[in-house]
Design an enzyme around this catalytic site. Structure first.
Site, mmCIF file in Angstrom:
data_model
loop_
_atom_site.group_PDB
_atom_site.id
_atom_site.type_symbol
_atom_site.label_atom_id
_atom_site.label_comp_id
_atom_site.label_asym_id
_atom_site.label_seq_id
_atom_site.Cartn_x
_atom_site.Cartn_y
_atom_site.Cartn_z
ATOM 1 N N HIS A 222 0.864 -1.187 0.000
ATOM 2 C CA HIS A 222 0.000 0.000 0.000
ATOM 3 C C HIS A 222 0.894 1.228 0.000
ATOM 4 O O HIS A 222 1.711 1.416 0.897
ATOM 5 C CB HIS A 222 -0.927 0.008 1.213
ATOM 6 C CG HIS A 222 -1.898 1.153 1.192
ATOM 7 N ND1 HIS A 222 -3.151 1.062 0.613
ATOM 8 C CD2 HIS A 222 -1.787 2.436 1.656
ATOM 9 C CE1 HIS A 222 -3.776 2.220 0.733
ATOM 10 N NE2 HIS A 222 -2.965 3.075 1.356
ATOM 11 N N CYS A 223 0.741 2.068 -1.011
ATOM 12 C CA CYS A 223 1.598 3.246 -1.163
ATOM 13 C C CYS A 223 0.832 4.505 -0.759
ATOM 14 O O CYS A 223 -0.168 4.850 -1.406
ATOM 15 C CB CYS A 223 2.072 3.374 -2.609
ATOM 16 S SG CYS A 223 3.107 4.832 -2.899
ATOM 17 N N PRO A 224 1.269 5.208 0.293
ATOM 18 C CA PRO A 224 0.554 6.420 0.701
ATOM 19 C C PRO A 224 0.675 7.550 -0.324
ATOM 20 O O PRO A 224 -0.166 8.450 -0.351
ATOM 21 C CB PRO A 224 1.230 6.799 2.026
ATOM 22 C CG PRO A 224 2.593 6.185 1.958
ATOM 23 C CD PRO A 224 2.416 4.918 1.171
ATOM 24 N N CYS B 35 -3.297 4.426 -2.562
ATOM 25 C CA CYS B 35 -3.914 3.133 -2.863
ATOM 26 C C CYS B 35 -2.796 2.100 -2.951
ATOM 27 O O CYS B 35 -1.616 2.431 -2.806
ATOM 28 C CB CYS B 35 -4.732 3.169 -4.150
ATOM 29 S SG CYS B 35 -3.770 3.412 -5.658
#
Length: 388
Positions: A115-117, A121
């Site tokens: 999960h990439c901030p 998403c």
């Protein structure tokens, strides 16, 4: 939902960084190497603007495309295959091979990497190629910008010297205090992107060439330890098709549905899921039940409640689990001052398929449930000699 992802600090910060670096470059190279005077200047400006535009394009594509979600209530066509899969109580369906549930996104993600901030998403099957191209464009563009901005700032700071002692061929760059500070900030950000995003790009390219996601790397590492302890054959990752095919698999991801994947000869579609189920079964046996003896608010830095825990928090952005006295938690991970587990619910909630909250909490807030610990140890001793 795609556009809602933009309303988050991560995408806003990325767009701000792109805007600041682009503005600084356009402002300074107009004086350092004007694109309207020479062909070289025009090509130089076009190169940077192309990298800036591609960075923005691939960033928006990765964000708006999304990772791809396993359909709610999904199950394999062959009913016999459900025994090899994990069931997601939130999505009310089975997890497809290589998919994992993301609590932040609220869905099971196809071929979930992490999960990439920054894009708000997950990086998954649908946007993996876009995300990788975003990293490549960002690193190349910021490397270019960090070199050019450093040269321009040097000329700007020494402008008076060039006016007095120069031969007239050096470019004269004029800056105000505001533009100087903004350009310094842009230079620092560009260097930071090269270092931080460059490291992430290296990890991404390594995983792509091996056709392993970040989560699958953990599973394979744990499989090696688990099988070595039990004297089992080594685990062979089923999706490594060779670096060339692995590379093509990501860049031609539209040819696959994100649920069914090609595997190497002699391996099965569910080998990885079966290994993961075995690891979770072992983890359940090793887990211990703790009972909360003091309340915990769920704060990330509980300086007043638990100062020693606040000074040594786990290096993770995972959820913090608020506790009330008497709450029972099934703990699966340990740190010196912190524990990670899942809150145990009532029998009725368990029957309804509801799962308790999971997260980290201070070790000092709970004590080991001795009754459950003794019962678990007795059950394990009785079954430790049984075959797998």
């Amino acid at each position: 939902m795609s556009f809602k992802r933009l309303c988050h600090w991560g995408p806003i910060c990325v767009l701000g960084i792109i805007k600041l670096i682009t503005w600084s470059m356009v402002h300074l190279i107009g004086m350092w190497w004007p694109p309207y005077l020479t062909l070289g200047g025009a090509l130089h400006a076009a190169l940077f603007l192309s990298l800036a535009a591609s960075t923005l394009y691939f960033f928006m594509q990765a964000l708006l495309e999304g990772p791809g979600y396993v359909p709610r209530g999904w199950k394999p066509k062959d009913e016999c295959d459900v025994q090899y899969l994990q069931y997601c109580t939130i999505c009310k369906g089975y997890k497809a091979p290589r998919s994992h549930h993301c609590r932040k996104c609220g869905y099971c993600i196809k071929k979930m990497d992490h999960h990439c901030p920054w894009i708000n998403c997950c990086v998954g099957h649908n946007n993996h190629a876009y995300f990788t191209m975003f990293l490549i464009s960002a690193v190349l563009g910021c490397l270019h910008a960090s070199i050019v901005l450093s040269i321009c700032l040097y000329h700007a700071i020494h402008r008076v010297w060039y006016l007095q002692y120069g031969d007239g061929t050096e470019p004269l760059i004029y800056v105000t205090l505001t533009t100087l500070l903004l350009s310094l900030l842009a230079t620092g950000m560009a260097v930071g992107v090269v270092l931080a995003v460059g490291a992430l790009l290296y990890l991404q390219m390594r995983s792509i060439l091996r056709n392993r996601t970040t989560i699958e790397d953990w599973i394979v590492d744990k499989a090696a330890c688990r099988r070595d302890e039990r004297g089992l054959p080594k685990f062979k990752f089923p999706y490594d098709l060779g670096w060339k095919n692995n590379l093509l698999l990501v860049w031609s991801g539209h040819k696959y549905d994100g649920i069914h994947w090609p595997v190497i000869n002699g391996r099965g579609q569910y080998d990885l899921t079966m290994e993961q189920k075995a690891q979770k079964a072992d983890k359940a046996v090793r887990s211990r039940v703790y009972t909360a003896v003091a309340p915990y608010s769920g704060r990330w830095l509980p300086l007043i409640q638990y100062p020693r825990a606040a000074l040594g928090p786990p290096c993770s952005d995972e959820h913090r689990l608020a506790l009330s006295v008497g709450d029972r938690v099934k703990v699966t991970r340990h740190r010196r001052h912190w524990l990670f587990g899942e809150k145990l619910l009532s029998e009725q909630e368990t029957v309804d398929g509801v799962r308790g909250d999971r997260g980290w909490f201070p070790r000092a807030a709970a004590g080991l449930d001795t009754h459950t610990y003794t019962h678990t140890n007795t059950h394990t001793d009785r079954n430790k000699n049984k075959p797998d």
